[in-house]
Design an enzyme around this catalytic site. Structure first.
Site, PDB file in Angstrom:
ATOM      1  CD  GLU A 258     -23.790  -7.909   2.317  1.00 48.03           C
ATOM      2  OE1 GLU A 258     -22.604  -7.723   2.615  1.00 48.03           O
ATOM      3  OE2 GLU A 258     -24.267  -7.595   1.210  1.00 48.03           O
ATOM      4  CE  LYS A 274     -18.659  -6.556  -3.024  1.00 48.56           C
ATOM      5  NZ  LYS A 274     -19.392  -5.920  -4.131  1.00 48.56           N
TER       6      LYS A 274
END
Length: 460
Positions: A258, A274
């Site tokens: 990420e 997410k």
């Protein structure tokens, strides 16, 4: 500006091992992971000075001498960047500057957050950034490598000459040291973990928050060479925002998928993750699971909450009306999981900087929940122990203003005292299943833990 061409290596480990024993050696490792993220690798060593935060004190160390700085840590970082001549153009991704990490725990202390730490326990400093005068950069798209940095005098030139000679040599000290790692053990029982998820859902029903990112810690006995362990893990789980840093005490072994915030010129980008689901055992099952994630109303709603939070965070330092969401709920796949990833962009204000943006947005909203401050208070209440490097960030900030940073998930910490730690968790919402969330926390880090354990046993 000094710049020397180097031989290109498909695997940057072949270059990093040539400088790994130098003081302050650090590696921002893309693992050559595809066209979306894995273009550049950055390696350096021999920092001019280091800036750290320990026990609430900001410390500057240079040539073995340490002094306390009475002022803001991020303002001090601005001064370090300003001390380097910005000779390189914006086309250079990094040309000397700051490399290091900022822990989640430091983020708790920042003005927008002001959350009380759950304990005074700390494995490593809350932040550690080095000012580096040179760097080795590999570009996997153009298949080129070079060593560059500002011309800071004779000592700098001598350092770079030795580094270039080492990188051009046909022999180098490859990592051959082994390590030993016991089985990882959870630091909280499954029953207690699920009870805490239920408590978070009580807070959500009471209107305190919409989502809380809750995690558990796993620990194992560890001895031996941490770089050898890092190289083992990058084979098992190659990730585009990986990184390795050997500290004076302990090491950071990060295998993050990420990005947190990137700044190139005036362009800003953040890419929150997410939504997660395990990979399938067959091609058919894998496709079915990927489609299930993409169509999950819960995961899409969770992702959208964090997108809104990060749009707000970026707007503090981006021009009015410039914050956009060009990509929403994109699927990204890794050896262990599928993720939903969104992209938010903006244009940096003329009177702002990458460091101001980093400070005002830290820690990343994808690993706190929403609203951020209340979510962080609930995390501190229920997790009880500091997160340390987990959910913090590994960061580089170039003398020309460029910055890139990760969210340090899928990250292990060798604490230098005989143990190694990692964390796994996920976003809890009103629709979460305590059993499902518990399993997700395992899925995210199980491949890291088993790879480390199994390789250790095989090498005995």
């Amino acid at each position: 500006m000094l710049c020397f061409d180097l031989p290109y290596f498909t695997d940057s480990a072949d270059l990093f091992q040539r400088i790994a024993k130098l003081p302050g050696a650090i590696w921002f490792d893309s693992c050559a992971h595809g066209p979306r993220s894995g273009r550049y690798d950055i390696m350096s060593a021999q920092p001019i000075r280091t800036i750290s935060v320990e026990a609430g004190k900001c410390l500057i160390e240079e040539k073995g001498q340490q002094q306390e700085h009475h002022g803001d840590f991020f303002e001090l970082l601005e001064k370090q960047i300003a001390s380097l001549p910005s000779e390189c153009s914006n086309t250079h991704i990094f040309c000397g500057g700051l490399l290091g990490y900022i822990s989640y725990d430091l983020g708790m202390q920042l003005p927008f957050n002001c959350v009380k730490r759950p304990s005074n326990k700390s494995y490593i400093a809350d932040a550690h950034m080095g000012l580096y005068g040179w760097a080795i950069v590999q570009d996997h798209h153009s298949q080129r490598a070079w060593c560059l940095g500002p011309d800071l005098g004779v000592e700098q030139q001598q350092q770079m000459t030795k580094v270039v000679e080492a990188c051009q040599s046909k022999t180098w000290p490859k990592v051959t040291k082994s390590y030993q790692c016991s089985n990882f053990e959870a630091q909280i029982s499954k029953t207690q973990y699920q009870a805490n998820i239920n408590k978070i859902q009580d807070y959500i029903q009471a209107g305190d928050c919409y989502q809380v990112n809750f995690a558990q810690q796993f620990s194992a006995d560890f001895s031996g060479d941490s770089l050898s362990a890092y190289l083992t893990l990058r084979q098992a789980l190659p990730s585009p925002f990986s990184g390795y840093l050997k500290l004076e005490k302990g090491s950071i072994l990060s295998h993050s998928p990420e990005r947190f915030i990137r700044v190139q010129g005036e362009q800003v980008e953040t890419k929150p993750i997410k939504g997660t689901i395990a990979r399938g055992d067959s091609a058919e099952q894998d496709l079915e699971l990927a489609q299930k994630l993409q169509n999950s109303e819960k995961d899409r709603a969770e992702n959208l909450m964090i997108v809104d939070l990060l749009r707000n965070d970026l707007s503090r330092n981006c021009k009015l009306g410039s914050v956009r969401v060009p990509e929403l709920f994109a699927l990204e796949s890794y050896p262990n999981v599928h993720h939903l990833v969104s992209t938010i962009t903006g244009t940096l204000k003329e009177d702002s900087s990458a460091i101001e943006l980093l400070k005002d947005s830290f820690p990343g909203g994808s690993i706190t929940g929403a609203p951020k401050k209340r979510a962080m208070e609930i995390i501190a209440e229920l997790e009880r122990e500091p997160r340390s490097i987990y959910c913090g960030s590994m960061v580089y900030i170039s003398a020309n203003g460029n910055m890139d940073s990760s969210i340090t998930i899928r990250t292990l910490l060798d604490d230098g005292e005989g143990q190694i730690h990692c964390w796994g968790g996920g976003g809890i919402t009103a629709d979460s299943s305590s059993e499902g969330e518990y399993q997700e926390s395992l899925t995210k880090v199980m491949k890291l833990m088993t790879s480390l354990q199994n390789h250790s046993k095989d090498s005995k």
